[in-house]
Design a protein around this motif. Structure first.
Motif, PDB file in Angstrom:
ATOM      1  N   MET A   1       0.875  -1.078  -0.064  1.00  0.00           N
ATOM      2  CA  MET A   1      -0.152  -0.057  -0.029  1.00  0.00           C
ATOM      3  C   MET A   1       0.957   1.284   0.050  1.00  0.00           C
ATOM      4  N   GLY A   2       1.677   1.559   1.044  1.00  0.00           N
ATOM      5  CA  GLY A   2       2.622   2.596   1.047  1.00  0.00           C
ATOM      6  C   GLY A   2       2.108   3.760   1.627  1.00  0.00           C
ATOM      7  N   VAL A   3       3.025   4.420   2.267  1.00  0.00           N
ATOM      8  CA  VAL A   3       2.412   5.715   3.077  1.00  0.00           C
ATOM      9  C   VAL A   3       3.019   6.918   2.172  1.00  0.00           C
ATOM     10  N   PRO A   4       2.087   7.849   2.098  1.00  0.00           N
ATOM     11  CA  PRO A   4       2.347   8.760   1.121  1.00  0.00           C
ATOM     12  C   PRO A   4       3.446   9.809   1.853  1.00  0.00           C
ATOM     13  N   VAL A   5       4.190  10.412   0.974  1.00  0.00           N
ATOM     14  CA  VAL A   5       5.216  11.370   1.330  1.00  0.00           C
ATOM     15  C   VAL A   5       4.693  12.931   1.053  1.00  0.00           C
ATOM     16  N   LYS A  45       3.457   7.806  -3.685  1.00  0.00           N
ATOM     17  CA  LYS A  45       2.101   8.557  -2.994  1.00  0.00           C
ATOM     18  C   LYS A  45       2.689   9.864  -2.584  1.00  0.00           C
TER      19      LYS A  45
END
Length: 71
Positions: A1-5, A45
């Motif tokens: 999924m990944g965490v937005p930066v 993201k």
């Protein structure tokens, strides 16, 4: 999924006249500087803080061209 930066884009501080930070130039806040990274990492993201004001048109392009960009 990944965490937005999140990237702070647009004006680089509370005083765009550079009274307190004369070494920082406004063009360093241009969201288009993220373009090469968005192309290289298409799943990254990214949140463009403050919609990149006064570079709204550049931010709108990124929002249109890269679905993983949020304003």
């Amino acid at each position: 999924m990944g965490v937005p930066v999140a990237f702070h884009c647009g004006l680089v501080g509370p005083n765009p006249q550079k009274l307190f930070s004369p070494a920082i130039s406004i063009e360093l806040g241009d969201p288009l500087l993220l373009l090469a990274d968005l192309i290289e990492f298409p799943d990254l993201k990214v949140i463009v803080m403050h919609m990149g004001w006064p570079f709204f048109d550049h931010t709108l392009y990124l929002l249109f061209a890269h679905p993983a960009v949020y304003g």
